[in-house]
Scaffold this motif. Sequence first.
Motif, mmCIF file in Angstrom:
data_model
loop_
_atom_site.group_PDB
_atom_site.id
_atom_site.type_symbol
_atom_site.label_atom_id
_atom_site.label_comp_id
_atom_site.label_asym_id
_atom_site.label_seq_id
_atom_site.Cartn_x
_atom_site.Cartn_y
_atom_site.Cartn_z
ATOM 1 N N ALA A 569 3.570 -39.012 -56.469
ATOM 2 C CA ALA A 569 3.410 -37.724 -55.800
ATOM 3 C C ALA A 569 1.944 -37.315 -55.713
ATOM 4 N N LEU A 570 1.126 -38.085 -55.003
ATOM 5 C CA LEU A 570 -0.263 -37.738 -54.768
ATOM 6 C C LEU A 570 -0.478 -37.537 -53.277
ATOM 7 N N ARG A 571 -1.390 -36.645 -52.955
ATOM 8 C CA ARG A 571 -1.707 -36.434 -51.549
ATOM 9 C C ARG A 571 -2.446 -37.628 -50.976
ATOM 10 N N ASP A 572 -2.261 -37.842 -49.676
ATOM 11 C CA ASP A 572 -3.043 -38.870 -49.007
ATOM 12 C C ASP A 572 -4.511 -38.490 -49.056
ATOM 13 N N LEU A 573 -5.351 -39.496 -49.289
ATOM 14 C CA LEU A 573 -6.786 -39.270 -49.355
ATOM 15 C C LEU A 573 -7.492 -40.476 -48.774
ATOM 16 N N ASP A 574 -8.449 -40.229 -47.924
ATOM 17 C CA ASP A 574 -9.263 -41.307 -47.363
ATOM 18 C C ASP A 574 -10.680 -40.765 -47.179
ATOM 19 N N ALA A 575 -11.578 -41.155 -48.077
ATOM 20 C CA ALA A 575 -12.926 -40.597 -48.091
ATOM 21 C C ALA A 575 -13.947 -41.711 -47.967
ATOM 22 N N PRO A 716 1.641 -30.582 -53.001
ATOM 23 C CA PRO A 716 2.573 -31.238 -52.078
ATOM 24 C C PRO A 716 2.456 -30.711 -50.653
ATOM 25 N N ALA A 717 1.938 -29.507 -50.484
ATOM 26 C CA ALA A 717 1.869 -28.930 -49.142
ATOM 27 C C ALA A 717 0.509 -29.151 -48.495
ATOM 28 N N GLY A 718 -0.379 -29.801 -49.187
ATOM 29 C CA GLY A 718 -1.733 -29.944 -48.677
ATOM 30 C C GLY A 718 -1.850 -31.012 -47.608
ATOM 31 N N GLU A 719 -2.866 -30.859 -46.772
ATOM 32 C CA GLU A 719 -3.176 -31.847 -45.754
ATOM 33 C C GLU A 719 -3.919 -33.023 -46.398
ATOM 34 N N PRO A 720 -3.969 -34.180 -45.734
ATOM 35 C CA PRO A 720 -4.733 -35.306 -46.273
ATOM 36 C C PRO A 720 -6.181 -34.911 -46.536
ATOM 37 N N LEU A 721 -6.741 -35.461 -47.598
ATOM 38 C CA LEU A 721 -8.086 -35.123 -48.033
ATOM 39 C C LEU A 721 -9.092 -36.155 -47.543
ATOM 40 N N SER A 722 -10.331 -35.696 -47.333
ATOM 41 C CA SER A 722 -11.383 -36.632 -46.942
ATOM 42 C C SER A 722 -12.715 -36.235 -47.568
ATOM 43 N N ARG A 723 -13.166 -34.994 -47.373
ATOM 44 C CA ARG A 723 -14.465 -34.585 -47.896
ATOM 45 C C ARG A 723 -14.456 -34.590 -49.424
ATOM 46 N N GLN A 724 -15.504 -35.141 -50.006
ATOM 47 C CA GLN A 724 -15.578 -35.229 -51.460
ATOM 48 C C GLN A 724 -15.524 -33.848 -52.110
ATOM 49 N N ALA A 725 -16.116 -32.863 -51.481
ATOM 50 C CA ALA A 725 -16.132 -31.520 -52.046
ATOM 51 C C ALA A 725 -14.738 -30.917 -52.159
ATOM 52 N N ASP A 726 -13.754 -31.463 -51.431
ATOM 53 C CA ASP A 726 -12.391 -30.913 -51.446
ATOM 54 C C ASP A 726 -11.542 -31.449 -52.591
#
Length: 914
Positions: A569-575, A716-726
């Motif tokens: 259960a982790l959010r998608d992340l591509d940074a 769980p409701a968050g959008e995919p992450l990209s920026r390191q600061a997020d």
Amino acid sequence: MTLRACALLAALLAATAPSAQPAERVDLVLRGVPARAALAQLAESARMDLVYSSSLVRDDRVWCGGERVAPESVLRCIVRAVGLDFVRRSSGTYVLVERVEREPQTGAFAGRVVDAETGEPLPFAHVVLRDARAGAAADASGAFLVAGVLPGPQTVTASYVGYTPATQTVHIAPGGRAVREIRLAREQIEAAPVVVDGIQARPVSAGLGAGDWAPPEALATASAPTPDALQPASAVLGIAPPDFRDGLTIQGGETGEHLLRLDGATVYEPVAIGTALGAMSPLALRRVTVRKAGFGARHGSFLAGVLDAEHATPAPGLTTLADPLAASLAGSVRQPVGRAEVTTAVTGRRSLWDVARPRAMDTALREWNTVDPVLATSLTGAPSVPSYAVHRHGSDVAFSDLHAASRIRFDDLRTLRLSAYRGTSEVGTELFANADGVDGPSGLLLSRDRYRWTNTALSARYSWLAGPRLLLGATLAASRHTLTHAFEQADGTLAGLSGEETTAQAEAALVTALDAHDAGDEGNRLGEIRLTTSAEISLAPGHTAYAALEATGLSSRFHLNASGPTSVALRDLDADARLWRLALALDDEIALGRGWTAEPGLRLTLLPDGATLAEPRAALRFDRETARGGTLSGRLAAGLYRQFAVRYDLATVGPSALVPEVAVWVPTDGIAPPKAVHLAAETLWQPSPRWAVRAEGYLKSQPRLLTLDYAALLDPAGEPLSRQADWVKTGEGRAAGIGVRVERRGSRLSVQAGYAFGLAEQRFATRFRGEWAPAAWEEPHAVTLGAAWAVLGRPESSGLTFRVRGRGVWGRTWAFRRAYYEVLAGTDGARPFAPFDLSRPGSDALPAWLDLDLGLALRQRVGAARLEVSAEVTNALDRANALDRSLRQTPGGYEAVTRTAPGLQPVLRVRLGL
């Protein structure tokens, strides 16, 4: 009567008298003696006929002489101190005369000090011109230069610890430069320290703040089933060795707050998990140096320290090494290519887990690797916390590394070094289990957890002794680190089971279900390329300046793919991140006199946004002789440190407790880098050649730290992450510690004992109520003991040696798996885990860690071959040392389940060199 006439008359009278034969060598030390008294003492000691006018000699004080010195060199030293000269008559009488006004044109002496057998340079060797009372310390590549040498024949002596000193005579031409390669032969000896008044080529204090070791020579002291080149770091005061829970740490710093540089190329994650995975074969490396708090500007920007490793290019030959977990093979050749001499070495190592599995290690893996019910249910949202009965368990451990290094010596002044490294480590676990008390297909679970790390490093280093005062260098280095982690699990419902299948049929269906879906995976890639040019110049006796210009490029990708039905259960992340920086490093070394040396330094870093970050650093050293011939040395250092590539520890939730977290590296693209301030002190007292007492202390303030924000990663409701600061958050840290170590080295028995006290704390606003909490890797109290007894022969040469090593650690906290505190405490804090409070890791203590290792090492020459056989017992007391804990639900709440380190392990290691 004029002075010249007096001198002539005295010479004629002396020529008619019989002359005594002067001594060839004398033991005469003149320290602050008036010149007239010095001349009288020289004449008496050396049976030397001296003629001079008393009005000609000023009564200045002189510092001259030494052991076994030529009388004429002492006379030359005395007359120079009072502005005179001398001539020698055919009768052997020495006549003192006025010095000619014009000084003779000086020359220079340069070259390199190397091992006579292997041709390897001997870093920081001492080179002394005895008659000229001048000297220098070689640099890291063995190169040295001595400027301002009077013309004529000069007696040169080069020395290095563990080698027989070599003495040569060189002729220095007026205005010219003599170049020599000095070869030293190995010799295992014990000798009193040599102190030359007025020439301290490399004071003892210059080695403080760091520690080094030769991995091939440390094999006999290895205390693991498979030795690792970095393992001997634990012998350095202030260094905590890696275990199955935490990596190597330097003076309270986290594992990611220091880096390893291999021939100048950064290796970002040299994976060494306890005794299961070894990062590098000890046969591949020549020397490793660890630099602790207060290191200089030339050594880079890191929060805690740095490990510098050099590839070995030994004498031609072949060496094999075999132990319970791995086999290594190393070979080297040397041949001329044109006018250059080329030495090339290749080393390879491969794990043997698929051939033979050590029983203690295999048992530990089976006990460790199981589904954690608390993590499984908390992250999937299940209402209950079942335990699991394992039907089938499989674990794989594999590692390999390949090294190639070449040294090309064009001449005594120019050397090119090329090296390449490729390392791979893998851990995999597959579990088929059934939830206790859960009927039907939903109770069946198949879980897979796989990790793979790869590291590649390339380096080219060129050094050139450009003049008697100038040493130039250039390094081009590139590296790449890659991590792949895949975790997936499926239950009977996902596989479409009815509950009527046999165990074998159910497992086959679960395997098919997992293969049909994409696994949730974590990946990290970091690449670096760096060009460094440097210059080291001798500005004056006792004053050396260093300058380097570095251009560095970093690029990385960090991704989490958590969208599949089998994922966690982790959010998608591509940074993606990129960072270029330009750095200028300046170091200065100034001899202040009376044994004091100052080392100011400054590091300036220019970032793409135009910001310039300064890192001022400074050190003050001293060296003293004690009353009974011993030495006392000290170092006080301070500085500001930043780090431009950050290691984030991602807690794992899968069953492979062998890897409780994985490290991802990301450059500080778009965010301010973490920083630390160091204050460190170290002293070394050597009352005699056999005894040494070392003590150190350090204070560190970390006003800015970065860590993962699990609240964002698990939303769980968050959008995919990209920026390191997020997906990171900032905090602060602090650390302090002291340590002391006492050593006695004898011809047959050597012993050492040490104690270290350290505290490390961190504070983040969104974690643990914003309060200060102890660091997960903190070891408040650590005691080490060691002894080596040469039953036959000597400990470091041929013979039989018995060794004992002991280590105890008290006060460890963070008793549970790190995911419990970093994931559950932040995302599942409302759920009680009575009687445990996961929001206070400092209150969860582990029992003392106690280790005792025993071993016998036999070293023997068999014809032209060198044989070394080691038989050891690690954890000889078979103590169940606790690594960490997990939770298991009971009718009344929860109870702790302890994961322990492997018990008693017999180890047989064989090394053969041809």
